[in-house]
Design a protein around this motif. Structure first.
Motif, PDB file in Angstrom:
ATOM      1  N   GLY A  36       9.902  43.654  44.308  1.00 48.08           N
ATOM      2  CA  GLY A  36      10.055  42.265  43.914  1.00 48.08           C
ATOM      3  C   GLY A  36       9.094  41.836  42.829  1.00 48.08           C
ATOM      4  O   GLY A  36       9.284  40.776  42.218  1.00 48.08           O
ATOM      5  N   ASP A  37       8.073  42.670  42.549  1.00 41.91           N
ATOM      6  CA  ASP A  37       7.117  42.317  41.494  1.00 41.91           C
ATOM      7  C   ASP A  37       7.755  42.493  40.118  1.00 41.91           C
ATOM      8  O   ASP A  37       8.450  43.482  39.866  1.00 41.91           O
ATOM      9  CB  ASP A  37       5.876  43.214  41.565  1.00 41.91           C
ATOM     10  N   ALA A  38       7.490  41.558  39.235  1.00 40.11           N
ATOM     11  CA  ALA A  38       7.994  41.658  37.869  1.00 40.11           C
ATOM     12  C   ALA A  38       7.099  42.537  37.011  1.00 40.11           C
ATOM     13  O   ALA A  38       7.529  43.067  35.996  1.00 40.11           O
ATOM     14  CB  ALA A  38       8.098  40.269  37.247  1.00 40.11           C
ATOM     15  N   ARG A  39       5.851  42.693  37.423  1.00 46.70           N
ATOM     16  CA  ARG A  39       4.922  43.537  36.691  1.00 46.70           C
ATOM     17  C   ARG A  39       3.925  44.151  37.660  1.00 46.70           C
ATOM     18  O   ARG A  39       3.773  43.682  38.801  1.00 46.70           O
ATOM     19  CB  ARG A  39       4.198  42.743  35.609  1.00 46.70           C
ATOM     20  N   ALA A  40       3.256  45.197  37.213  1.00 47.24           N
ATOM     21  CA  ALA A  40       2.283  45.874  38.057  1.00 47.24           C
ATOM     22  C   ALA A  40       0.987  45.067  38.151  1.00 47.24           C
ATOM     23  O   ALA A  40       0.647  44.287  37.264  1.00 47.24           O
ATOM     24  CB  ALA A  40       1.998  47.271  37.506  1.00 47.24           C
ATOM     25  N   ARG A  41       0.282  45.283  39.225  1.00 44.63           N
ATOM     26  CA  ARG A  41      -1.035  44.680  39.420  1.00 44.63           C
ATOM     27  C   ARG A  41      -2.088  45.719  39.065  1.00 44.63           C
ATOM     28  O   ARG A  41      -2.178  46.776  39.699  1.00 44.63           O
ATOM     29  CB  ARG A  41      -1.190  44.241  40.879  1.00 44.63           C
ATOM     30  N   VAL A  42      -2.863  45.442  38.052  1.00 42.79           N
ATOM     31  CA  VAL A  42      -3.938  46.352  37.655  1.00 42.79           C
ATOM     32  C   VAL A  42      -5.097  46.174  38.628  1.00 42.79           C
ATOM     33  O   VAL A  42      -5.619  45.069  38.796  1.00 42.79           O
ATOM     34  CB  VAL A  42      -4.391  46.066  36.211  1.00 42.79           C
ATOM     35  N   LEU A  43      -5.487  47.258  39.290  1.00 39.42           N
ATOM     36  CA  LEU A  43      -6.537  47.174  40.298  1.00 39.42           C
ATOM     37  C   LEU A  43      -7.933  47.296  39.694  1.00 39.42           C
ATOM     38  O   LEU A  43      -8.913  46.994  40.356  1.00 39.42           O
ATOM     39  CB  LEU A  43      -6.345  48.276  41.346  1.00 39.42           C
ATOM     40  N   PHE A  44      -7.998  47.783  38.464  1.00 37.27           N
ATOM     41  CA  PHE A  44      -9.306  47.887  37.831  1.00 37.27           C
ATOM     42  C   PHE A  44      -9.156  47.788  36.327  1.00 37.27           C
ATOM     43  O   PHE A  44      -8.377  48.516  35.716  1.00 37.27           O
ATOM     44  CB  PHE A  44      -9.987  49.211  38.184  1.00 37.27           C
ATOM     45  N   ASP A  45      -9.882  46.884  35.738  1.00 33.87           N
ATOM     46  CA  ASP A  45      -9.915  46.692  34.288  1.00 33.87           C
ATOM     47  C   ASP A  45     -11.393  46.559  33.914  1.00 33.87           C
ATOM     48  O   ASP A  45     -12.070  45.641  34.389  1.00 33.87           O
ATOM     49  CB  ASP A  45      -9.139  45.426  33.910  1.00 33.87           C
TER      50      ASP A  45
END
Length: 248
Positions: A36-45
């Motif tokens: 259902g997510d439209a984009r990924a969640r970056v866990l580390f930036d």
């Protein structure tokens, strides 16, 4: 199953022929995507979390790796199934090394769905993610990124750590996020169609029937061994997930 896809990129290049994990390449970045997510969640930036970044090695610190592990553990605790492509043999093992929490990573790996590992258990050989994506009629892996200079450059798993060390963090984060979204789309599509299809290098169509859908790594280990007598150097299951065996 409600899938949560997970992927990481390494921070430092590893020369051809060397064992990537034995070379201790460190973690560059990690990403997660739920259905259902439209984009990924970056866990580390590194730009957003400088306290979790080691500027000397340009890699995630142990605290950063442990934060990634905690996010994955929370997703599993909520009932989601973590899905990867070669995660049981690579991403979780790298995370185990970097966090120092081997047993916890091993438990998550064995409870996860590693689509590539299921192919190995069913057919006796690994498979590239890009081949599976194309076989499912999905967009292929991201093959080009935009650098800080504005120049477009080709990228793959080997080039990603080279770009990372050059400070092209946004490009590598984009590549990692795209891999996560592709992994998630593939998991969902194959779960619905109950099949995984791909073309061999010779162009011959191949297919695995997923009668029970995707299986966890633990369930895959209970599958009968495939015939690998035709292979010169078959890849064993233990060489991929032997590290997850319970500590004695």
């Amino acid at each position: 199953m409600r899938f949560v896809a997970f992927d990481m990129e390494i921070a430092r290049p590893v020369p051809n022929g060397r064992d990537i994990l034995a070379a201790r390449p460190g973690i560059a970045c990690a990403a997660l995507a739920s259905e259902g997510d439209a984009r990924a969640r970056v866990l580390f930036d590194p730009g957003a979390s400088p306290d979790l970044f080691d500027p000397a090695s340009r890699a995630m610190t142990r605290a950063g790796a442990q934060l990634v592990l905690e996010v994955l553990a929370e997703a599993a605790a909520r009932g989601s199934t973590i899905v990867t492509w070669n995660g049981a043999g690579f991403d979780f093992r790298l995370l185990a090394d970097e966090t120092g929490r081997r047993d916890e990573c091993a438990r998550l790996a064995r409870a996860s769905v590693d689509m590539m590992f299921q192919v190995l258990c069913e057919r006796g050989h690994p498979l590239a993610l890009d081949a599976a994506l194309r076989g499912a009629g999905l967009p292929p892996k991201l093959g080009q990124v935009r650098l800080r200079s504005g120049e477009a450059a080709p990228i793959d798993g080997a080039a990603a750590p080279v770009f990372w060390q050059a400070g092209e963090y946004a490009a590598v984060l984009e590549y990692c996020a795209a891999d996560v979204m592709g992994t998630l789309a593939l998991a969902v599509a194959c779960q619905q169609s109950r099949r995984l299809a791909w073309l061999s290098r010779s162009g011959r169509p191949n297919e695995i029937a997923l009668r029970r859908g995707w299986l966890t790594v633990e369930q895959c280990l209970a599958l009968p061994l495939p015939d690998t007598s035709w292979m010169t150097q078959p890849l064993s299951r233990d060489s991929v997930v032997g590290w997850t065996a319970p500590s004695r």
